[in-house]
Design a protein around this motif. Structure first.
Motif, PDB file in Angstrom:
ATOM      1  N   ASP A 288      41.717  34.435  41.309  1.00  0.00           N
ATOM      2  CA  ASP A 288      41.519  35.880  41.415  1.00  0.00           C
ATOM      3  C   ASP A 288      42.238  36.636  40.301  1.00  0.00           C
ATOM      4  OD1 ASP A 288      40.296  38.007  42.742  1.00  0.00           O
ATOM      5  OD2 ASP A 288      42.107  38.486  43.851  1.00  0.00           O
ATOM      6  N   SER A 289      42.731  35.902  39.309  1.00  0.00           N
ATOM      7  CA  SER A 289      43.494  36.523  38.221  1.00  0.00           C
ATOM      8  C   SER A 289      42.642  37.542  37.463  1.00  0.00           C
ATOM      9  CB  SER A 289      44.001  35.456  37.248  1.00  0.00           C
ATOM     10  OG  SER A 289      44.612  36.054  36.120  1.00  0.00           O
ATOM     11  N   LYS A 290      43.251  38.702  37.178  1.00  0.00           N
ATOM     12  CA  LYS A 290      42.568  39.750  36.401  1.00  0.00           C
ATOM     13  C   LYS A 290      42.959  39.699  34.923  1.00  0.00           C
ATOM     14  CE  LYS A 290      40.661  41.540  40.099  1.00  0.00           C
ATOM     15  NZ  LYS A 290      41.119  40.590  41.106  1.00  0.00           N
ATOM     16  N   ASN A 291      43.802  38.737  34.549  1.00  0.00           N
ATOM     17  CA  ASN A 291      44.243  38.601  33.162  1.00  0.00           C
ATOM     18  C   ASN A 291      43.092  38.031  32.321  1.00  0.00           C
ATOM     19  OD1 ASN A 291      45.442  37.998  30.713  1.00  0.00           O
ATOM     20  ND2 ASN A 291      47.230  36.982  31.597  1.00  0.00           N
TER      21      ASN A 291
ATOM     22  N   ALA B  98      40.238  49.263  37.102  1.00  0.00           N
ATOM     23  CA  ALA B  98      40.720  47.985  37.629  1.00  0.00           C
ATOM     24  C   ALA B  98      40.640  47.927  39.150  1.00  0.00           C
ATOM     25  CB  ALA B  98      42.160  47.748  37.176  1.00  0.00           C
TER      26      ALA B  98
END
Length: 423
Positions: A208-211, A277
């Motif tokens: 689920d990383s948004k990076n 975001a």
């Protein structure tokens, strides 16, 4: 001079247009849920800390970093609720609501998380939650999704995308976890700091990383949906078939894992690209093991929560909030002796026509200034009561929005006349 006291950072006053958007959203959601046979439940804002650490998970970001926790005078550890599901589960267990019963419930109110405030994410935020207990089939999963889709339609919101995934049962997740950890460990040098921490505690959250620097690692990772147990596969296929029948468009997102430990099988999110975001406006799924985990008997359960601030922002951005306090009638009172009969007449109308909104002029003012207020209020009609009208037991009924003639109406015929005009 006494120093002014300000609100706590991330805990905001909600008023004017923002409050109108909240009211419109909540009232529309309540009307929609009642149409599907759901009932409201009111839950405490403060719960025992153990409830959240046991349900959400000790190693989640919420429990580790974000909860407002304190000791009361008895030394008990208490927490301002960071989400609503755990408290709802505690309530149905404590009050015996799951004994041979199906419960379809909704609630709304503030939640609290200590995190960096930004648009759509605050330390005190508001959710509208829906929970169902005692049903285990994909039909109830589909109902929750379709009623949320109906809500978007009633609110006038478009361009919301439904994302779906299945997390399988606990055994399938445990086996997949080992596969995922082996994969991520082989790429450890490319993991960011957050993912390295999650690798040791909650590796599914790495997906689920948004990076953006993690995008390639996540894209190439083995997919949980390819390692599901047979029953979960069947459940997921039936859910998709229901949605196909209902004409609900969706995207299967194999990286959708949700941030809380209690989910299993179906998970879903409604997302938008219009809030930066913070694009998730509604999310949920099944949590069949949580009732037993908190101390009740094994009970299937499923639900979702909507972020009210985020949805309200969408409504306001698209001018979808109808005026909430706009009156239908503005009563103009001019001259001596008009205030008392004016109040009697306004209450007479409210008794006879409870759906009409009436605003009576307060504080006096000239005829001209009162008419300016009447026009600014947005009312459709002004009722004018002057000294002569009081003597004759009549009122002047003046249209403010339509090209119609002003009328003179007897007091005892006024309600019938208004009923005709607003039919």
């Amino acid at each position: 001079m006494t120093k002014q006291i300000s609100a706590i950072r991330g805990m905001n006053d909600i008023f004017a247009a923002d409050a109108d958007a909240f009211d419109f959203l909540i009232s529309t959601a309540e009307e929609t849920l009642k149409q599907y046979g759901y009932r409201s439940i009111r839950l405490p804002i403060v719960e025992k800390t153990q409830l959240f650490s046991r349900s959400i998970g000790e190693v989640t970001d919420i429990v580790e970093k974000e909860m407002y926790t304190f000791e009361d005078r008895n030394g008990d550890s208490l927490t301002l609720r960071p989400e609503g599901t755990a408290g709802c589960v505690r309530a149905v267990i404590q009050n015996g609501l799951t004994h041979n019963q199906i419960q379809k419930l909704y609630y709304t109110g503030p939640m609290f998380r200590y995190e960096r405030p930004q648009k759509g994410r605050y330390r005190q935020f508001h959710q509208f939650g829906v929970e169902v207990f005692g049903l285990q089939g994909p039909d109830i999963d589909a109902e929750l999704i379709v009623l949320s889709a109906r809500l978007w339609e009633r609110l006038g919101l478009e361009n919301l995308e439904l994302q779906l995934n299945s997390l399988g049962n606990q055994q399938a997740r445990a086996e997949y976890r080992e596969i995922l950890v082996e994969y991520l460990t082989g790429h450890k040098e490319k993991l960011d700091e957050d993912s390295l921490r999650r690798l040791e505690t909650n590796p599914l959250r790495v997906l689920d990383s948004k990076n953006p620097d993690m995008a390639e690692i996540v894209a190439d990772a083995p997919k949980l949906i390819d390692h599901l147990d047979d029953e979960s596969v069947e459940h997921f296929e039936k859910l998709k078939a229901h949605l196909d029948d209902l004409g609900i468009d969706y995207v299967v997102n194999p990286n959708l894992v949700r941030g809380l430990d209690y989910y299993n099988r179906t998970v879903f999110e409604w997302v938008t690209s219009e809030l930066g975001a913070q694009g998730t406006v509604c999310a949920g799924g099944r949590y069949d093991g949580l009732v037993e985990q908190i101390g009740g008997k094994s009970t299937p359960a499923v639900g979702f929560a909507m972020g009210i601030e985020r949805l309200a922002a969408l409504l306001m951005d698209h001018d979808k909030v109808p005026p909430q306090a706009q009156p239908d009638i503005y009563m103009v009172l001019v001259g001596e002796g008009t205030e008392r009969p004016g109040m009697v007449i306004s209450e007479m109308i409210r008794d006879a026509l409870p759906d009409l909104k009436i605003q009576m002029n307060m504080g006096g003012g000239s005829f001209k200034s009162q008419f300016k207020k009447a026009d600014k209020s947005g009312a459709s009609y002004a009722i004018v009561l002057g000294e002569q009208e009081v003597q004759e037991h009549k009122v002047a009924l003046k249209p403010l929005r339509l090209d119609e003639e002003q009328q003179t109406v007897d007091w005892d015929q006024l309600c019938d006349k208004l009923a005709q005009l607003f039919a």
